[in-house]
Structure formats: C-alpha cells, structure tokens
Design an enzyme around this catalytic site. Structure first.
Site, PDB file in Angstrom:
ATOM      1  N   VAL A  57      74.127   0.186  14.308  1.00  0.00           N
ATOM      2  CA  VAL A  57      75.419  -0.230  14.413  1.00  0.00           C
ATOM      3  C   VAL A  57      76.080  -0.005  15.891  1.00  0.00           C
ATOM      4  O   VAL A  57      75.492   0.733  16.563  1.00  0.00           O
ATOM      5  CB  VAL A  57      76.608   0.634  13.391  1.00  0.00           C
ATOM      6  N   SER A  58      77.115  -0.725  16.234  1.00  0.00           N
ATOM      7  CA  SER A  58      77.837  -0.487  17.515  1.00  0.00           C
ATOM      8  C   SER A  58      78.479   0.929  17.238  1.00  0.00           C
ATOM      9  O   SER A  58      78.960   1.150  16.372  1.00  0.00           O
ATOM     10  CB  SER A  58      78.811  -1.483  17.445  1.00  0.00           C
ATOM     11  N   ALA A 111      80.099  -3.290  23.465  1.00  0.00           N
ATOM     12  CA  ALA A 111      80.602  -4.226  24.707  1.00  0.00           C
ATOM     13  C   ALA A 111      81.909  -4.393  24.821  1.00  0.00           C
ATOM     14  O   ALA A 111      82.462  -4.420  25.945  1.00  0.00           O
ATOM     15  CB  ALA A 111      79.589  -5.298  24.767  1.00  0.00           C
ATOM     16  N   HIS A 152      71.820  -7.695  25.184  1.00  0.00           N
ATOM     17  CA  HIS A 152      70.715  -8.205  24.852  1.00  0.00           C
ATOM     18  C   HIS A 152      69.741  -8.652  25.945  1.00  0.00           C
ATOM     19  O   HIS A 152      70.055  -8.241  27.225  1.00  0.00           O
ATOM     20  CB  HIS A 152      70.401  -8.884  23.640  1.00  0.00           C
TER      21      HIS A 152
END
Length: 282
Positions: A57-58, A111, A152
């Site tokens: 997960v973030s 992000a 990514h």
C-alpha cells in the site's frame, strides 16, 4: 496449508522482492501465498475494503488503514535522494505547478501526498487528473495534462521519452529533512492474524527479499517482464533504487522517514488526525 493473498504492484521492484516466493525458492512452512498484481491505487482501494491479507500500500493510504492493518518491517519502497518526479514538455516553476493541470497516479498515493507537501497546497487547490501510472507520459503528450507526476520505471525513462524535469521530490525531501529517505510504499498485514502468524509471515517475506538480493541476476530476469520495455541493465538499476537494505528492514532511519512524512502531512492539514505507524515486531 493456509492460503493467504499477497498483493503487490506490477512493477520490477515488487516482482523482485517476491521472486523467491513466486518461484518456490524458499520454504514457506505452513503457508501458501496467492499472488495478486494490481496497480497501487487499486491495491489501496481494495485494502480499504479489507479484501487482501498481505498487500503493498502507499504510506499515504496506510494512514487510513491503521484499524485493519499493521506494517511489516520489511518490504518498504523508499526513495533515498530520489523519488517521484514532475515532468512536462517544458520546465515549470513551483508557482506554475500550482495552477497547471497535473496528471497524477492516484489521490491515495504517497507521491500525491508528497506533491501537496512540496507545493504547500491541498487537493482542492490543485488542478489534477487521475490516470493509471503507466499512462502519465501519454496524458502529457496528448495534452490531457501539462505536467505529470511519475512513479515506477518512468523515473528513469522520462528523459529518453523527451520530457523535461521540473522537480525530483525525493531530492527535495532529502534536502528538506536533513537526509531522511522518502517513504513511498510499504507492506501491510491484517491485524486479524495472530501475533505469531504476523511474525511468521513477516519472516517469510523478509527471506524472499533476502534471497532476491543474494541471487540478484536471476531476480532481475524474473522481474523484467513487468518493466514495460526496460532492458536488463535498466531493470537492475530500478530494482536497486527500491530494493535494498531499507527494504530488508526500515531501521531507525527509515522509520524516522515515515514518522516525519506523516507528521508534516498532519501539520500541513493534509491528514485529519496524527498517525503513529505500527510495525510487526519480528
């Protein structure tokens, strides 16, 4: 054998972490892992529904999942002097970025939370469009956005794709915090598992990461199909960015990075309440 879901993003670093598990290279004891690969925004959303036993997960999403999940001390993706980048067909200043349209890979991604910290702006103050992470370049090229927030493998291919860099948020963060790494993603496990099960599964996950690091070339080759055109050298470079000693264990430096990230996000009004990260102690 108890079967548990192990979910992660379809990108080379996550594939590298779990190469040993996917190829049955290590002993998993009484556990059977069922791999599920989906983009991080989708995994975040599925974790909110409690659909996954173990998942990437973030760190941003984790803030809203602390009642259901606990972080494993291994499996982190942290940018140590590098991280998500802002690109476009030209360079934009910080003030310009506050008004132009930015393609982002999801509102729950770390992000995006980092972008808000950098721009000192909340979601409602920004002009964003959400697109899948692997379509950010396309969105900018087609004029759907003026700039893109890239995660990514796009972090190492943006230049050859003809874009201009406005900011590397990992560099900004490290300078801003006096050297802390930028927390992006982590692995979590359901709190409904017993403490013994949490610790045992964590040991297996760490062993998979360790095996990959010790058999690097084979792990890189395994992860290349998820590199979206990266050759072996670039895949190896990308894997090295996000699978390293901090991935084996956050350590105090990595944990401090998370604490500072969450603290600053709360103080900026980007989180509704303070968050103290919890880790499986294995």
């Amino acid at each position: 054998m108890p079967k548990v879901t192990l979910a992660h993003s379809p990108d080379p670093d996550d594939a590298f972490m779990f190469y040993a598990l996917a190829e049955n290279k290590i002993d998993t004891g009484d556990w059977e892992f069922e791999h599920e690969l989906q983009d991080i925004q989708t995994l975040n959303e599925r974790a909110f529904k409690g659909e996954l036993d173990i998942t990437a997960v973030s760190i941003h999403a984790y803030c809203h999942l602390t009642d259901q999940y606990i972080l494993t001390p291994c499996g982190a993706s942290m940018g140590d002097g590098y991280g998500p980048i802002l690109i476009g067909k030209k360079k934009f200043s910080k003030d310009e970025l506050k008004s132009i349209r930015i393609a982002v890979p999801g509102k729950l991604t770390s992000a995006y939370l980092q972008l808000q910290l950098y721009l000192e702006a909340r979601d409602e103050e920004l002009n964003t469009v959400v697109v899948p992470f692997d379509e950010i370049f396309q969105a900018v090229n087609e004029g759907k956005a003026d700039a893109g927030l890239v995660i990514h493998e796009g972090q190492i291919t943006w230049e050859e794709e003809g874009f201009t860099l406005s900011e590397d948020l990992g560099i900004w963060w490290k300078e801003e915090t006096g050297g802390l790494p930028l927390p992006l993603g982590g692995n979590v496990i359901k709190k409904s598992f017993s403490q013994e099960a949490q610790e045992e599964i964590t040991r297996i996950l760490r062993e998979s990461i360790r095996y990959g690091l010790e058999h690097r070339e084979a792990g890189v080759i395994h992860s290349m199909p998820l590199g979206r055109g990266l050759n072996q050298a670039k895949t190896d470079r990308f894997v090295g960015m996000y699978v390293n000693e901090l991935t084996l264990d956050y350590g105090e430096r990595g944990r401090n990075g998370i604490r500072e990230f969450l603290k600053r996000s709360y103080e900026a009004g980007l989180l509704s309440s303070p968050v103290t990260p919890e880790f499986v102690e294995a």
